[in-house]
Design a protein around this motif. Sequence first.
Motif, PDB file in Angstrom:
ATOM      1  N   SER A   1       0.828  -1.212   0.000  1.00 41.55           N
ATOM      2  CA  SER A   1       0.000   0.000   0.000  1.00 41.55           C
ATOM      3  C   SER A   1       0.861   1.259   0.000  1.00 41.55           C
ATOM      4  N   MET A   2       1.940   1.242   0.777  1.00 39.17           N
ATOM      5  CA  MET A   2       2.870   2.372   0.766  1.00 39.17           C
ATOM      6  C   MET A   2       3.506   2.536  -0.613  1.00 39.17           C
ATOM      7  N   GLN A   3       3.854   1.405  -1.224  1.00 31.93           N
ATOM      8  CA  GLN A   3       4.479   1.445  -2.540  1.00 31.93           C
ATOM      9  C   GLN A   3       3.566   2.115  -3.558  1.00 31.93           C
ATOM     10  N   LYS A   4       2.286   1.815  -3.506  1.00 35.66           N
ATOM     11  CA  LYS A   4       1.331   2.399  -4.448  1.00 35.66           C
ATOM     12  C   LYS A   4       1.123   3.893  -4.187  1.00 35.66           C
ATOM     13  N   GLU A   5       0.993   4.275  -2.912  1.00 34.05           N
ATOM     14  CA  GLU A   5       0.735   5.689  -2.618  1.00 34.05           C
ATOM     15  C   GLU A   5       1.924   6.569  -2.941  1.00 34.05           C
ATOM     16  N   PHE A   6       3.131   6.083  -2.622  1.00 27.14           N
ATOM     17  CA  PHE A   6       4.327   6.900  -2.822  1.00 27.14           C
ATOM     18  C   PHE A   6       5.032   6.590  -4.142  1.00 27.14           C
ATOM     19  N   HIS A   7       4.502   5.622  -4.939  1.00 24.75           N
ATOM     20  CA  HIS A   7       5.121   5.214  -6.202  1.00 24.75           C
ATOM     21  C   HIS A   7       6.592   4.843  -5.975  1.00 24.75           C
ATOM     22  N   SER A   8       6.797   3.992  -4.988  1.00 21.32           N
ATOM     23  CA  SER A   8       8.148   3.669  -4.533  1.00 21.32           C
ATOM     24  C   SER A   8       8.704   2.436  -5.248  1.00 21.32           C
ATOM     25  N   SER A   9      10.019   2.393  -5.363  1.00 18.67           N
ATOM     26  CA  SER A   9      10.714   1.204  -5.845  1.00 18.67           C
ATOM     27  C   SER A   9      10.896   0.224  -4.692  1.00 18.67           C
TER      28      SER A   9
ATOM     29  N   ALA B   1       3.094  11.220   7.831  1.00 17.25           N
ATOM     30  CA  ALA B   1       4.119  11.465   6.808  1.00 17.25           C
ATOM     31  C   ALA B   1       3.500  11.757   5.445  1.00 17.25           C
ATOM     32  N   PRO B   2       3.868  12.887   4.808  1.00 18.69           N
ATOM     33  CA  PRO B   2       3.296  13.232   3.500  1.00 18.69           C
ATOM     34  C   PRO B   2       4.026  12.610   2.316  1.00 18.69           C
ATOM     35  N   SER B   3       5.217  12.028   2.549  1.00 19.90           N
ATOM     36  CA  SER B   3       6.000  11.438   1.462  1.00 19.90           C
ATOM     37  C   SER B   3       6.868  10.323   2.030  1.00 19.90           C
ATOM     38  N   LEU B   4       7.482   9.570   1.114  1.00 14.23           N
ATOM     39  CA  LEU B   4       8.335   8.472   1.554  1.00 14.23           C
ATOM     40  C   LEU B   4       9.522   8.981   2.354  1.00 14.23           C
TER      41      LEU B   4
ATOM     42  N   ILE C   1      10.464   7.851   6.174  1.00 14.24           N
ATOM     43  CA  ILE C   1      11.761   7.303   6.589  1.00 14.24           C
ATOM     44  C   ILE C   1      12.331   8.121   7.745  1.00 14.24           C
ATOM     45  N   ALA C   2      12.190   9.454   7.676  1.00 16.10           N
ATOM     46  CA  ALA C   2      12.672  10.313   8.771  1.00 16.10           C
ATOM     47  C   ALA C   2      11.924  10.016  10.069  1.00 16.10           C
ATOM     48  N   ALA C   3      10.609   9.814   9.974  1.00 19.45           N
ATOM     49  CA  ALA C   3       9.828   9.496  11.172  1.00 19.45           C
ATOM     50  C   ALA C   3      10.194   8.117  11.721  1.00 19.45           C
ATOM     51  N   ARG C   4      10.533   7.195  10.834  1.00 15.88           N
ATOM     52  CA  ARG C   4      10.991   5.878  11.284  1.00 15.88           C
ATOM     53  C   ARG C   4      12.305   5.997  12.061  1.00 15.88           C
ATOM     54  N   ILE C   5      13.135   6.944  11.688  1.00 12.80           N
ATOM     55  CA  ILE C   5      14.382   7.174  12.432  1.00 12.80           C
ATOM     56  C   ILE C   5      14.075   7.676  13.835  1.00 12.80           C
ATOM     57  N   VAL C   6      13.074   8.565  13.957  1.00 12.84           N
ATOM     58  CA  VAL C   6      12.659   9.021  15.290  1.00 12.84           C
ATOM     59  C   VAL C   6      12.169   7.824  16.114  1.00 12.84           C
ATOM     60  N   GLN C   7      11.367   6.965  15.503  1.00 10.11           N
ATOM     61  CA  GLN C   7      10.928   5.747  16.191  1.00 10.11           C
ATOM     62  C   GLN C   7      12.128   4.943  16.691  1.00 10.11           C
ATOM     63  N   ALA C   8      13.137   4.798  15.844  1.00  7.99           N
ATOM     64  CA  ALA C   8      14.300   3.992  16.196  1.00  7.99           C
ATOM     65  C   ALA C   8      15.072   4.586  17.368  1.00  7.99           C
ATOM     66  N   ILE C   9      15.154   5.917  17.429  1.00  2.65           N
ATOM     67  CA  ILE C   9      15.847   6.559  18.552  1.00  2.65           C
ATOM     68  C   ILE C   9      15.149   6.198  19.865  1.00  2.65           C
ATOM     69  N   GLY C  10      13.817   6.164  19.839  1.00  2.00           N
ATOM     70  CA  GLY C  10      13.096   5.718  21.025  1.00  2.00           C
ATOM     71  C   GLY C  10      13.200   4.226  21.234  1.00  2.00           C
ATOM     72  N   GLY C  11      13.129   3.463  20.139  1.00  2.00           N
ATOM     73  CA  GLY C  11      13.156   2.008  20.252  1.00  2.00           C
ATOM     74  C   GLY C  11      14.450   1.468  20.825  1.00  2.00           C
ATOM     75  N   CYS C  12      15.569   2.169  20.585  1.00  2.00           N
ATOM     76  CA  CYS C  12      16.852   1.685  21.102  1.00  2.00           C
ATOM     77  C   CYS C  12      16.889   1.690  22.627  1.00  2.00           C
TER      78      CYS C  12
ATOM     79  N   TRP D   1      -3.074   2.530   5.407  1.00  2.00           N
ATOM     80  CA  TRP D   1      -1.819   2.104   6.012  1.00  2.00           C
ATOM     81  C   TRP D   1      -1.375   3.013   7.158  1.00  2.00           C
ATOM     82  N   ARG D   2      -1.777   4.268   7.174  1.00  2.00           N
ATOM     83  CA  ARG D   2      -1.348   5.173   8.237  1.00  2.00           C
ATOM     84  C   ARG D   2      -1.847   4.719   9.608  1.00  2.00           C
ATOM     85  N   SER D   3      -2.964   4.013   9.621  1.00  2.00           N
ATOM     86  CA  SER D   3      -3.547   3.582  10.902  1.00  2.00           C
ATOM     87  C   SER D   3      -2.717   2.528  11.604  1.00  2.00           C
ATOM     88  N   ILE D   4      -1.771   1.884  10.887  1.00  2.00           N
ATOM     89  CA  ILE D   4      -0.976   0.842  11.540  1.00  2.00           C
ATOM     90  C   ILE D   4      -0.088   1.428  12.632  1.00  2.00           C
TER      91      ILE D   4
END
Length: 479
Positions: A36-44, A96-99, A103-114, A165-168
């Motif tokens: 779903s993310m791939q389709k919305e952001f047209h990601s590789s 997040a408005p774009s891929l 990714i930047a928000a996932r980095i924030v998650q990781a800083i907390g997750g560590c 997908w944002r609801s996950i």
Amino acid sequence: MPELTYRRRMLILGICCMSLLIVSLDNTILNVALPSMQKEFHSSISGLQWTIDAYLIVLASLLMLAGATADRVGRRVTFQTGLAIFTLGSLLCSLAPSLGWLIAARIVQAIGGCMLNPVAMSIITNVFTDPRERARAIGVWGGVVGLSMAAGPVVGGLLVETVGWRSIFWINLPIGLAALVLTALYVPESRAPRPRRPDPVGQLLMIVLLASLTYTIIEGPSKGWTTPVILTTAGLAALALAGFVAYERRRTEPLIDLRFFRSTPFSGATLIAVCAFASLGGFLFLNALYLQDVRGLSALHAGLYMLPMAAMAGICAPLSGRMIGSYGPRVSLQIAGVGMAASGLMFAVFEAETSTPLLFVAYVLFGIGFGMVNAPITNTAVSGMPRSQAGVAAAVASTSRQIGQGLGVAVIGAVLSSSAASALSTTSYADASRPAYWIIAGCGVAVLVLGTLTTGRRAQATAAHTAALFEPGENKVPV
């Protein structure tokens, strides 16, 4: 720390498991949402890899720093900080408005997750001092991973299909906030008697190593393995590794004390964690894309297809903890290796993708294997170590898990990128993905061999000798 009642210890275990639940659930739900993310952001495919590996790189890079910080300033306050940052990062991911922003928000998650899983494991190790009780607690801990695997694909698929997908990421918010409040009320503060000093140089070298290695693997297929940028990042990874080893050997209080690896069980647990979680990361990434992009299933149906794997992991994880308490870690590791290797071979040799019954058999085998592996990794890593070093040992084991999962996604994604397998038919996909499944099967064989060779009496003797190198007179975590 004063002796706690059994009821209080169980409550602390439950609170620590809440942090594991949101971190593990986040990963399994994310895999279902990738198409779903791939389709919305047209990601590789490489873009999808970065949504996973950006998180894992930062998490793996900072786990040791988080463990040392917890030992110095307090495990409870570090744990609370991690919960707050991870919850904030989850909210940012949902907005997040774009891929790139995702990714930047996932980095924030990781800083907390560590600051969550290794610190929580350190809390558990200090609370559960009896070896049998500790093994069962770690089994429950592993069971939460199985629960997240069982609930993640189904809950994630339902959310993606009905809300988006944002609801996950919303599911992390109430659990994170509840764990934050309960930690303040019930978890006692604790610190290491002699905490380690910060190691900024070692920390920087580890970040450079993991980032450059992952970039090389993910971007190599699209940019070309012999292009200047890929050769540069590969060389940078090699230099960072050499520099890290040379620098850490000279430090009195290194980020990772290389003397730990003189313990055969500890070294074995580290390598087993890398292999097992590389297998998991690659397996989930392959099947999330295959079920939705190749078979054309909805997110919910894809989650239901993977439920047999998740259910077996949930059943086997606590069983593994009880087996360790009675028989030690060897049997659990052997079963784990056989299960994961057999699952990989079902795809690589028997083309399980082309038959739904074979597909379910392969999922069940992988679930058994992964369910059995998590508890013995942690138990073996901390057993025999001085109590003040248990948090560091657990953090190294957690780091190895994240490195393994990140490498698994990077390598398997590179295989798919090279063959453009996600756009092929089921039969062609089986041919194109066969090298990836041989890698997964090889990881299972490695778990089997290492689990057999690094858990015997001679291996345990090296653990005792290694522990004596640190603080000869200190109490050890029982084997």
